[in-house]
Design an enzyme around this catalytic site. Structure first.
Site, PDB file in Angstrom:
ATOM      1  N   ASP A  16     114.688  73.159 -87.342  1.00  0.00           N
ATOM      2  CA  ASP A  16     113.705  72.904 -86.283  1.00  0.00           C
ATOM      3  C   ASP A  16     114.046  73.498 -84.908  1.00  0.00           C
ATOM      4  O   ASP A  16     113.892  72.819 -83.880  1.00  0.00           O
ATOM      5  CB  ASP A  16     113.470  71.389 -86.137  1.00  0.00           C
ATOM      6  CG  ASP A  16     112.881  70.744 -87.389  1.00  0.00           C
ATOM      7  OD1 ASP A  16     112.713  71.441 -88.404  1.00  0.00           O
ATOM      8  OD2 ASP A  16     112.609  69.523 -87.350  1.00  0.00           O
ATOM      9  N   LYS A 114     107.793  71.075 -92.975  1.00  0.00           N
ATOM     10  CA  LYS A 114     107.835  69.656 -93.342  1.00  0.00           C
ATOM     11  C   LYS A 114     107.050  68.850 -92.331  1.00  0.00           C
ATOM     12  O   LYS A 114     106.825  69.302 -91.207  1.00  0.00           O
ATOM     13  CB  LYS A 114     109.283  69.177 -93.383  1.00  0.00           C
ATOM     14  CG  LYS A 114     109.973  69.328 -92.037  1.00  0.00           C
ATOM     15  CD  LYS A 114     111.433  69.006 -92.087  1.00  0.00           C
ATOM     16  CE  LYS A 114     112.065  69.173 -90.733  1.00  0.00           C
ATOM     17  NZ  LYS A 114     111.520  68.298 -89.681  1.00  0.00           N
ATOM     18  N   CYS A 159     116.237  65.046 -87.241  1.00  0.00           N
ATOM     19  CA  CYS A 159     116.050  65.932 -88.397  1.00  0.00           C
ATOM     20  C   CYS A 159     117.355  66.485 -88.965  1.00  0.00           C
ATOM     21  O   CYS A 159     117.475  66.657 -90.176  1.00  0.00           O
ATOM     22  CB  CYS A 159     115.060  67.031 -88.045  1.00  0.00           C
ATOM     23  SG  CYS A 159     113.406  66.330 -87.791  1.00  0.00           S
TER      24      CYS A 159
HETATM   25  C1  VGL Z   1     112.219  65.720 -84.886  1.00  0.00           C
HETATM   26  C2  VGL Z   1     111.304  63.879 -83.878  1.00  0.00           C
HETATM   27  C3  VGL Z   1     110.079  64.158 -84.433  1.00  0.00           C
HETATM   28  C4  VGL Z   1     113.428  66.572 -85.096  1.00  0.00           C
HETATM   29  C5  VGL Z   1     111.007  66.005 -85.458  1.00  0.00           C
HETATM   30  O1  VGL Z   1     113.275  67.785 -85.401  1.00  0.00           O
HETATM   31  O2  VGL Z   1     114.561  66.060 -84.946  1.00  0.00           O
HETATM   32  N1  VGL Z   1     112.364  64.652 -84.105  1.00  0.00           N
HETATM   33  N2  VGL Z   1     109.939  65.222 -85.232  1.00  0.00           N
END
Ligand code: VGL
Ligand code: ZN
Length: 210
Positions: A16, A114, A159
């Site tokens: 991410d 995802k 994540c």
């Molecule tokens: C994430 C909060 C919401 C992350 C993703 O990538 O850690 N955190 N969605």
């Protein structure tokens, strides 16, 4: 091509590294962009690099704005359990969902998206928040004989941690490269995440130990 230190049974999973999680983004992780040069460098050591993208439809269940009166960073109870509510982030195909512009992506063998189901969040790159629905990543790794993974990216306490814990559960030897990650850290979530990762059997490394 230079010889890779980590070959066919190893993968670097880059979690991410997207604009929404970098300074200026909707859910900016402090120092989120600082991991980019380090991850670009680490990527050179791996034959297999896998990228993940948080990829939510508009109106996703994890957005505070989808729950009238609910504040970002509060928690609600959903049918699959507790869900933290977030500012709108990483909406599929938006600029926020794009990789940080300096992240090198050309070498990636696979991009896993995802959180695509409107009613289920997915911090983990392996299993969605209902703890049942697979993303397919474990199957991909198994099919290609990949048994060891190194994980870096954003955010350490969400994540990255969930992905690392699920990687262990899938039987992979799992290392998290701590200085190639940055955390959100709400209400002790970072300390809790390291505790949970240690319990699961995740190895905690610095990039100079990779
Ligand atoms: C994430 C909060 C919401 C992350 C993703 O990538 O850690 N955190 N969605
Ligand atoms: Zn998300």
């Amino acid at each position: 091509m230079p010889l890779k230190r980590y070959g066919a049974d190893c993968a670097l999973i880059v979690v991410d590294v997207q604009n929404s999680f970098c300074p200026g983004g909707a859910l900016a992780v402090p120092g989120g962009d600082e991991v980019v040069p380090l991850i670009n460098h680490l990527s050179l050591l791996f034959e297999n690099v896998i990228l993940t993208q948080d990829w939510h439809p508009a109106g996703h269940v994890s957005f505070a704005s989808s729950h009238p009166g609910a504040a970002p960073f509060s928690q609600i109870e959903l049918d699959y359990g507790k869900q933290t509510l977030w500012p709108e982030h990483c909406v599929a195909d938006s600029d926020g969902a794009a990789f940080h512009p300096a992240l090198e992506t050309g070498h990636a063998r696979l991009i896993v998206r995802k959180g695509c189901n409107p009613a289920i969040d997915s911090y983990s790159a392996f299993v969605e928040a209902d703890r049942r629905t697979a993303t397919g990543l474990a199957g991909y790794l198994a099919a290609r004989g990949i048994r060891k993974v190194w994980i870096a990216g954003l955010a350490t306490d969400f994540c990255v941690a969930w992905s690392a814990i699920d990687a262990c559960a899938a039987g992979l030897e799992t290392s998290v490269i701590e200085d190639a990650c940055r955390a959100i850290d709400i209400d002790g979530s970072l300390a809790q995440a390291w505790f949970d990762m240690r319990q699961a059997g995740v190895r905690r490394l610095r990039s100079d130990e990779v």
